[in-house]
Design an enzyme around this catalytic site. Structure first.
Site, PDB file in Angstrom:
ATOM      1  N   HIS A 306       0.856  -1.188   0.000  1.00 28.57           N
ATOM      2  CA  HIS A 306       0.000   0.000   0.000  1.00 28.57           C
ATOM      3  C   HIS A 306       0.891   1.235   0.000  1.00 28.57           C
ATOM      4  O   HIS A 306       1.932   1.261   0.645  1.00 28.57           O
ATOM      5  CB  HIS A 306      -0.896  -0.001   1.246  1.00 28.57           C
ATOM      6  CG  HIS A 306      -2.040   0.968   1.166  1.00 28.57           C
ATOM      7  ND1 HIS A 306      -1.901   2.302   1.445  1.00 28.57           N
ATOM      8  CD2 HIS A 306      -3.344   0.786   0.833  1.00 28.57           C
ATOM      9  CE1 HIS A 306      -3.075   2.902   1.288  1.00 28.57           C
ATOM     10  NE2 HIS A 306      -3.971   2.008   0.926  1.00 28.57           N
ATOM     11  N   ASP A 363      -7.911  -3.991  -0.541  1.00 25.38           N
ATOM     12  CA  ASP A 363      -8.455  -4.162  -1.893  1.00 25.38           C
ATOM     13  C   ASP A 363      -8.438  -5.623  -2.319  1.00 25.38           C
ATOM     14  O   ASP A 363      -9.332  -6.082  -3.038  1.00 25.38           O
ATOM     15  CB  ASP A 363      -7.656  -3.316  -2.894  1.00 25.38           C
ATOM     16  CG  ASP A 363      -7.747  -1.834  -2.591  1.00 25.38           C
ATOM     17  OD1 ASP A 363      -8.866  -1.349  -2.426  1.00 25.38           O
ATOM     18  OD2 ASP A 363      -6.697  -1.178  -2.510  1.00 25.38           O
TER      19      ASP A 363
END
Length: 427
Positions: A306, A363
């Site tokens: 991330h 995600d």
């Protein structure tokens, strides 16, 4: 004694105040930089620039911390529901039982969408991407609600919040119904917010629809985990559009468009597209893990690591458990999800990924859940938008109440200096 930072530039020294946030984050206040020095800063992507002061969300990427209004995301996901968290994010405090009941009741007052909105929806082909349709429908709500919200008036602001929460959920699901050619559904005021999402999406007039509580719980957690995330691309867009005193619907419509991009809200869609590509190539997860490790191979594993979280994504830890429960409850037998499991298992133990802290992020797991529920890939970002809605509202409200100036970044011009105009015959 207050701290200052000293800048030496062009033979002169300048002092700038140092501000410290409530979590001891220092920031150099350069508000007067250009006025004092004639210079500006250059910070592509705004990685080092604070655009505002905010009381809404605290994020520490190095330590993997996410808090809304001071509450740990782990506690909120375990002990609260989405509308509770929405109230917290927008209004600053957790609601009492009576406040939450009233909030739900007031949202229900505004769940009917003007029938003329269907004419706008009908203008889109079935092939239109749901996010494009959602952005347009959100903007169109302005036409049916033309009154300018007075942010100083608590009653007006509260009504605008309830209206936005009520109508956005309905039009978001209409984008799916349109793409499937299904008749549009209406909100059922006897059921909860997340239950209504599932009904609005999947209930057909030809057969009864039953709601699985574990699925509701998983979606509730997903919406909570997405409710706000500090000054990301879409949130900054909502604030900067709102800084021109554009209305709430118009500003949120801009946020939807920003969220659409594959580097932002479209990341979970990119995860499933990657998994589908691996399946088409034979489904060999090991082959693609090797490609991801090869620095000369352009392939990237989507849904791992991330930009902000340098250690782990705290939201991923929470939603992994929900993803496992959903897959077990539904008994899904899907080769795509089997590939996802192999990638996840490898990334959690493989030294290459562990040493680089390339853990599965939110995600990755949200994409798995949506796939298991039978939600089409191009609807994934719409669900992200539903979750992020309270954050957008809260950020817009805070920006307006704080009377922040209109957003207007500077630039460093690198084009031609002054040139003499040449008439056509001399070009």
């Amino acid at each position: 004694m207050s701290k200052t930072a000293i800048l030496e530039f062009d033979g002169q020294k300048y002092e700038f105040p140092v501000l410290v946030g409530s979590e001891n984050e220092p920031a150099i206040d350069i508000d007067k930089l250009r006025a004092l020095t004639g210079a500006i800063t250059l910070d592509p992507g705004y990685k080092n620039s604070g655009s505002c002061k905010s009381e809404i969300t605290f994020l520490d990427g190095e330590e993997g911390i996410l808090r809304y209004r001071g509450y740990a995301i782990e506690d909120l996901a375990e002990k609260a529901n989405f509308l509770e968290v929405s109230y917290l994010v927008i209004f600053g405090e957790l609601p009492s039982k009576s406040q939450l009941t009233q909030f739900e009741t007031d949202i229900r007052k505004y769940t009917l969408v003007n029938e003329e909105m269907k004419n706008i929806l009908d203008g889109f082909p079935k092939s239109a991407h749901p996010m494009g349709v959602l952005s347009s429908l959100t903007s169109a709500l302005t036409a049916f609600n033309p009154k300018v919200v007075n942010v100083e008036n608590e009653a007006e602001m509260y009504e605008a919040v309830c209206k936005t929460m009520g109508k956005f959920l309905v039009i978001a699901t209409w984008t799916y119904r349109k793409s499937m050619g299904f008749p549009l559904n209406y909100y059922d005021n006897t059921k909860g917010y997340v239950d209504n999402f599932l009904r609005l999406m999947f209930e057909l007039p030809t057969e009864p629809y039953s709601i699985n509580q574990k699925v509701v719980n998983a979606l509730d957690k997903l919406f909570i985990l997405h409710a706000d995330h500090e000054q990301n691309c879409s949130t900054s867009t909502v604030r900067i559009v709102g800084s021109s005193h554009a209305g709430l619907f118009a500003s949120i419509s801009a946020g939807v468009s920003a969220l659409w991009g594959p580097l932002h809200g479209g990341a979970n869609q990119a995860v499933l597209e990657m998994l589908e590509a691996i399946q088409k190539d034979g489904g060999d997860a090991d082959k693609y893990l090797a490609k991801a490790k090869d620095k000369d191979d352009p392939f990237r594993l989507m849904g791992f690591g991330h930009r902000v979280y340098k250690n782990f994504d705290p939201r991923a830890k929470i939603i992994k458990k929900a993803a496992d429960e959903v897959l077990q409850t539904l008994g899904v037998n899907d080769p795509i999800l089997e590939i996802a499991k192999k990638l996840e298992e490898a990334a959690l133990v493989d030294e290459y990924f562990v040493s680089r802290k390339l853990y599965p992020n939110v995600d990755f797991y949200s994409g798995i859940i949506y796939r298991a529920l039978g939600i089409p890939t191009d609807m994934f970002t719409v669900l992200f938008a539903i979750g992020r809605l309270p954050g957008w509202i809260a950020q817009w409200k805070e920006m307006r109440i704080n009377k922040e100036p209109i957003g207007r970044p500077r630039q460093i011009y690198t084009g031609h200096p002054l040139r003499e105009f040449k008439v056509m015959d001399n070009r």
